[in-house]
Design a protein around this motif. Sequence first.
Motif, mmCIF file in Angstrom:
data_model
loop_
_atom_site.group_PDB
_atom_site.id
_atom_site.type_symbol
_atom_site.label_atom_id
_atom_site.label_comp_id
_atom_site.label_asym_id
_atom_site.label_seq_id
_atom_site.Cartn_x
_atom_site.Cartn_y
_atom_site.Cartn_z
ATOM 1 N N ASP A 270 84.507 96.964 25.369
ATOM 2 C CA ASP A 270 85.765 96.431 25.919
ATOM 3 C C ASP A 270 86.875 97.466 25.827
ATOM 4 O OD1 ASP A 270 84.532 94.040 26.480
ATOM 5 O OD2 ASP A 270 85.263 93.011 24.684
ATOM 6 N N LEU A 271 86.947 98.168 24.702
ATOM 7 C CA LEU A 271 87.994 99.179 24.528
ATOM 8 C C LEU A 271 87.772 100.356 25.480
ATOM 9 C CD1 LEU A 271 90.525 99.943 22.945
ATOM 10 C CD2 LEU A 271 89.063 101.067 21.259
ATOM 11 N N CYS A 272 86.523 100.701 25.720
ATOM 12 C CA CYS A 272 86.197 101.769 26.658
ATOM 13 C C CYS A 272 86.691 101.411 28.061
ATOM 14 C CB CYS A 272 84.690 102.013 26.669
ATOM 15 S SG CYS A 272 84.146 103.326 27.777
ATOM 16 N N SER B 192 90.419 110.626 27.808
ATOM 17 C CA SER B 192 89.737 111.246 26.664
ATOM 18 C C SER B 192 89.256 110.198 25.671
ATOM 19 C CB SER B 192 90.675 112.252 25.976
ATOM 20 O OG SER B 192 91.868 111.629 25.559
ATOM 21 N N LEU B 193 90.077 109.185 25.403
ATOM 22 C CA LEU B 193 89.669 108.135 24.471
ATOM 23 C C LEU B 193 88.531 107.296 25.052
ATOM 24 C CD1 LEU B 193 93.142 106.990 23.081
ATOM 25 C CD2 LEU B 193 91.446 108.466 21.990
ATOM 26 N N GLY B 194 88.596 107.037 26.360
ATOM 27 C CA GLY B 194 87.530 106.282 27.008
ATOM 28 C C GLY B 194 86.209 107.024 26.944
ATOM 29 N N HIS B 195 86.261 108.329 27.137
ATOM 30 C CA HIS B 195 85.019 109.089 27.112
ATOM 31 C C HIS B 195 84.481 109.242 25.697
ATOM 32 C CE1 HIS B 195 81.898 111.853 28.233
ATOM 33 N NE2 HIS B 195 82.209 111.685 29.499
ATOM 34 N N LYS B 196 85.371 109.318 24.721
ATOM 35 C CA LYS B 196 84.912 109.362 23.326
ATOM 36 C C LYS B 196 84.184 108.067 22.983
ATOM 37 C CE LYS B 196 84.429 110.909 19.132
ATOM 38 N NZ LYS B 196 83.560 109.854 18.619
ATOM 39 N N LEU B 197 84.709 106.951 23.437
ATOM 40 C CA LEU B 197 84.044 105.674 23.208
ATOM 41 C C LEU B 197 82.683 105.645 23.899
ATOM 42 C CD1 LEU B 197 87.221 103.505 23.593
ATOM 43 C CD2 LEU B 197 85.646 103.283 21.675
ATOM 44 N N ASN B 198 82.625 106.182 25.123
ATOM 45 C CA ASN B 198 81.356 106.252 25.838
ATOM 46 C C ASN B 198 80.332 107.049 25.037
ATOM 47 O OD1 ASN B 198 79.406 107.774 27.696
ATOM 48 N ND2 ASN B 198 80.251 106.282 29.131
ATOM 49 N N SER C 147 93.143 103.177 12.085
ATOM 50 C CA SER C 147 93.034 104.573 11.645
ATOM 51 C C SER C 147 92.093 105.358 12.550
ATOM 52 C CB SER C 147 92.538 104.627 10.198
ATOM 53 O OG SER C 147 93.446 104.008 9.320
ATOM 54 N N TRP C 148 91.023 104.698 12.989
ATOM 55 C CA TRP C 148 90.069 105.352 13.890
ATOM 56 C C TRP C 148 90.763 105.762 15.185
ATOM 57 C CZ3 TRP C 148 88.328 104.456 18.815
ATOM 58 C CH2 TRP C 148 87.190 105.154 19.217
ATOM 59 N N LYS C 149 91.556 104.863 15.747
ATOM 60 C CA LYS C 149 92.258 105.160 17.004
ATOM 61 C C LYS C 149 93.210 106.342 16.832
ATOM 62 C CE LYS C 149 92.121 100.468 18.924
ATOM 63 N NZ LYS C 149 92.925 99.279 19.318
ATOM 64 N N GLU C 150 93.933 106.351 15.729
ATOM 65 C CA GLU C 150 94.864 107.447 15.464
ATOM 66 C C GLU C 150 94.122 108.772 15.328
ATOM 67 O OE1 GLU C 150 98.174 108.818 12.075
ATOM 68 O OE2 GLU C 150 97.112 106.909 11.899
ATOM 69 N N HIS C 151 93.023 108.736 14.592
ATOM 70 C CA HIS C 151 92.231 109.942 14.384
ATOM 71 C C HIS C 151 91.633 110.445 15.693
ATOM 72 C CE1 HIS C 151 88.232 111.753 12.826
ATOM 73 N NE2 HIS C 151 89.138 112.699 12.925
ATOM 74 N N MET C 152 91.111 109.539 16.528
ATOM 75 C CA MET C 152 90.499 109.932 17.792
ATOM 76 C C MET C 152 91.525 110.543 18.744
ATOM 77 S SD MET C 152 87.338 109.606 17.534
ATOM 78 C CE MET C 152 87.499 109.879 15.765
ATOM 79 N N PHE C 153 92.753 110.040 18.696
ATOM 80 C CA PHE C 153 93.769 110.650 19.562
ATOM 81 C C PHE C 153 94.047 112.078 19.124
ATOM 82 C CE2 PHE C 153 98.214 111.879 20.201
ATOM 83 C CZ PHE C 153 98.224 111.931 21.590
ATOM 84 N N LEU C 154 94.144 112.295 17.826
ATOM 85 C CA LEU C 154 94.444 113.634 17.329
ATOM 86 C C LEU C 154 93.340 114.627 17.699
ATOM 87 C CD1 LEU C 154 95.837 112.776 13.774
ATOM 88 C CD2 LEU C 154 97.151 113.617 15.727
ATOM 89 N N THR C 155 92.098 114.251 17.456
ATOM 90 C CA THR C 155 90.996 115.199 17.660
ATOM 91 C C THR C 155 90.495 115.249 19.096
ATOM 92 O OG1 THR C 155 89.434 113.484 16.943
ATOM 93 C CG2 THR C 155 90.161 115.087 15.293
#
Length: 384
Positions: free
Chosen positions: A349-351, A273-279, A231-239
């Motif tokens: 790792d995901l980043c 964008s997802l990589g930077h959000k993780l950062n 759910s976190w991954k889905e939410h992060m992609f949307l926002t």
Amino acid sequence: MFASACSKLLRRITFPIRGHRTLSLFSSTGTSSWSKVVSDAEKIVGYPTSFMSLRCLLSDELSNVAMHIRKLVGTQHPLLNTARGFVYDSKNNLQMRGLIVLLLSKAAGPSHAADDALGQDMVSGIYPSQRNLAEIVELINTAFLVHRGVVNLKELTVSDGLLKDMEFGNKMAVLSGDFLLANACTGLAQLNNTEVVELISSAIGDVVQGIYYENYSSAEDGLIDGVDVASWKEHMFLTHGALLAKSCEAAMLLAKHDKQAQTLAYLYGKHLSLGHKLNSDLQPFVKGEMGQPVTFSLNAAPVVFHRQLVGKDRWHQQLQQLDKLMCVFIPTQLLATVKSEKGVSSALDLCCFHSNKALEAIKAFPSSKARSALENIAFAVTKF
């Protein structure tokens, strides 16, 4: 009983005013290398991206809005800090989305399907329509940034300031955000490309859906159970991912590149964008100094991974133990608990995974300074 205990814990944690959440994706990683990467990239596209939305920000209409925002000086409404960021912000690159759109546009170059007349209008290897798109994307992002500065009046305390100031600030946040969004939509229509309009419109819808999803769960729910990793991954992609990913794809559409180029640009924007959000989520966990004030979201990636890895029952036990052992519960103890398990390493790792995926996506583009800049940006999201 447990929910009540967690509620007490939550009240002891000092977080920003609820509703004061930033949508800025590209906050500084805290290293000088990030600033250099951005500075070098701006030279490649022709001008500093901090001037991208300057025409709108200097318009008579927004000048009137700015005069009203000045009335917030001396209050604690978050819109004031957001407005200051339009002028100068040493910690956030508020124009990074537009910069990436311009870099991808230049890296892809002119397409074989483009008209010769269209190519004559190129400046620094970028079509005027692509530059307009970069400005539009920044206006959309800024509009949401302003809208998300609306404060939840029901959760205010005496220390947050006068209620009338917060009410006025909320009105200005809504009106200012609406004005920016209206300007962006007008510019979008002027591109005269139905596919691009549909694509960016869907991205706006994604962001709105993500914000509603975010507001659905209360802070207390985030502390007790929160969301799972999927759910976190889905939410992060949307926002955080949809707007950049679809903007990159739209830049290829404007230059009449084929589906493959459109897909690769989309993937670069998504994974970057997802990589930077993780950062951004990882910063307090990998760079926080003991004894220093700590601020992080209860739905930050390391916390989400930690909750899922240890399981619901053990997570509840850890929270109860903290409540029992700590006379004054502060975020430092919660941070230490998360760092003691594998939540941080899983997020790291995901980043790296998203950084590598972004790099893979642009391998097909011709070797150039623009592509090198895009690669440097993708590398930078793994630096702490």
